[in-house]
Design an enzyme around this catalytic site. Structure first.
Site, mmCIF file in Angstrom:
data_model
loop_
_atom_site.group_PDB
_atom_site.id
_atom_site.type_symbol
_atom_site.label_atom_id
_atom_site.label_comp_id
_atom_site.label_asym_id
_atom_site.label_seq_id
_atom_site.Cartn_x
_atom_site.Cartn_y
_atom_site.Cartn_z
ATOM 1 N N HIS A 120 -16.722 65.509 35.890
ATOM 2 C CA HIS A 120 -17.749 66.538 35.850
ATOM 3 C C HIS A 120 -17.515 67.465 34.655
ATOM 4 O O HIS A 120 -18.442 67.780 33.909
ATOM 5 C CB HIS A 120 -17.713 67.327 37.158
ATOM 6 C CG HIS A 120 -18.742 68.407 37.263
ATOM 7 N ND1 HIS A 120 -19.967 68.214 37.853
ATOM 8 C CD2 HIS A 120 -18.733 69.703 36.861
ATOM 9 C CE1 HIS A 120 -20.664 69.343 37.810
ATOM 10 N NE2 HIS A 120 -19.928 70.261 37.207
ATOM 11 N N GLU A 121 -16.264 67.869 34.444
ATOM 12 C CA GLU A 121 -15.947 68.754 33.327
ATOM 13 C C GLU A 121 -16.129 68.046 31.990
ATOM 14 O O GLU A 121 -16.649 68.620 31.032
ATOM 15 C CB GLU A 121 -14.512 69.283 33.469
ATOM 16 C CG GLU A 121 -14.289 70.148 34.693
ATOM 17 C CD GLU A 121 -15.256 71.321 34.772
ATOM 18 O OE1 GLU A 121 -15.675 71.843 33.721
ATOM 19 O OE2 GLU A 121 -15.602 71.721 35.895
ATOM 20 N N HIS A 124 -19.789 68.005 31.036
ATOM 21 C CA HIS A 124 -20.320 69.238 30.455
ATOM 22 C C HIS A 124 -20.167 69.212 28.936
ATOM 23 O O HIS A 124 -21.070 69.623 28.192
ATOM 24 C CB HIS A 124 -19.581 70.456 31.024
ATOM 25 C CG HIS A 124 -20.098 70.917 32.353
ATOM 26 N ND1 HIS A 124 -21.441 71.149 32.589
ATOM 27 C CD2 HIS A 124 -19.449 71.218 33.508
ATOM 28 C CE1 HIS A 124 -21.592 71.563 33.843
ATOM 29 N NE2 HIS A 124 -20.409 71.601 34.415
ATOM 30 N N GLU A 182 -25.759 71.491 35.801
ATOM 31 C CA GLU A 182 -24.796 71.032 36.797
ATOM 32 C C GLU A 182 -25.201 69.677 37.365
ATOM 33 O O GLU A 182 -24.357 68.793 37.565
ATOM 34 C CB GLU A 182 -24.664 72.062 37.923
ATOM 35 C CG GLU A 182 -24.000 73.363 37.506
ATOM 36 C CD GLU A 182 -22.494 73.218 37.288
ATOM 37 O OE1 GLU A 182 -21.981 72.085 37.343
ATOM 38 O OE2 GLU A 182 -21.838 74.238 37.066
#
Length: 258
Positions: A120-121, A124, A182
């Protein structure tokens, strides 16, 4: 007046700061952000935990670079910050990441679940969300007129923008991402994790654990996500679509961090 760009999923983005500028700014901002933790004796003090995070993140990076070749130029880094009460993780542009011990010790994620956090990071950064956040931060500080696409063509304004870039990169980490960003990170991340050999269904099980630890409230690093039930439903819908990429016995390469 604002510069526009398109994310990997086709979403329109405000982009007053180029991805390359964001990478350069983050390269300066990242060590400064970690400096405080190092001075407090909280940085990378748990070797086994750091090794685990690097091993899992390294597998993800291998697949991320296959999907996004431009990321091969990044100087990837990941840190573990020893704050047992902080259930959080964050990333800057160019593959600069950190995770707090509170997330690992309180949530007790499996490797598959921890991979979802780090993917997820990573996502980004891949989707230029940091550059997007920097653009919002810089626009609010300096003004859209100064940082407009037209003004940025002028070296005088470009110089002024870059002067505040490192500050904006740091600020971008503390600003909540939009729900669209997100969701985008979830979508990209679950595929990266699956391709790296991590179970896609772990995204939903991670969310259950995170919600339980936070007693129903959204965890800090996901505080702009939809309600827990909605997010879990979305992740469960994505998981079977990712199974075609999931081959757990074929991905055990470790990435050598710079």
């Amino acid at each position: 007046m604002a510069a526009c760009a398109t994310s990997p999923t086709g979403r329109s983005q405000l982009m007053l700061v180029s991805p390359n500028q964001a990478v350069k700014a983050s390269a300066s901002a990242y060590p400064e952000k970690l400096k405080k933790y190092a001075e407090e004796g909280k940085l990378n003090t748990k070797p086994k935990m750091l090794e685990r995070v690097k091993r899992i993140t390294g597998q993800l990076i291998v697949e991320a670079e296959k999907m996004y070749p431009e990321a091969k130029q990044w100087d990837w880094e990941v840190a573990v910050i020893d704050e047992p009460d902080t259930v959080n993780a964050w990333s800057m542009a160019g593959g600069k990441m950190a995770i707090y011990t509170g997330l690992i010790e309180k949530v007790k994620p499996t490797d598959d679940e921890l991979a979802q956090v780090m993917a997820h990071e990573i996502s980004h950064a891949l989707a230029n969300h940091v550059a997007e956040q920097m653009s919002v931060a810089m626009a609010s500080q300096i003004g859209l007129a100064v940082l407009s696409a037209t003004a940025l063509k002028d070296n005088r304004y470009r110089s002024a923008a870059l002067t505040g870039a490192a500050l904006a990169a740091t600020l971008a980490v503390s600003l909540p991402y939009s729900r669209a960003a997100e969701r985008e990170a979830d979508k990209i991340g679950i595929e990266i994790a699956a391709r790296a050999g991590f179970d896609p269904y772990a995204a939903a099980s991670l969310w259950k654990k995170m919600t339980k630890v936070n007693k129903g409230a959204p965890p800090e690093f996901l505080n702009t996500h939809p309600a827990a039930a909605s997010r879990e439903k979305t992740l469960l819908e994505l998981a079977p679509k990712m199974m075609k990429y999931y081959h757990p016995n074929e991905h055990h390469l470790r990435y050598r961090f710079h």
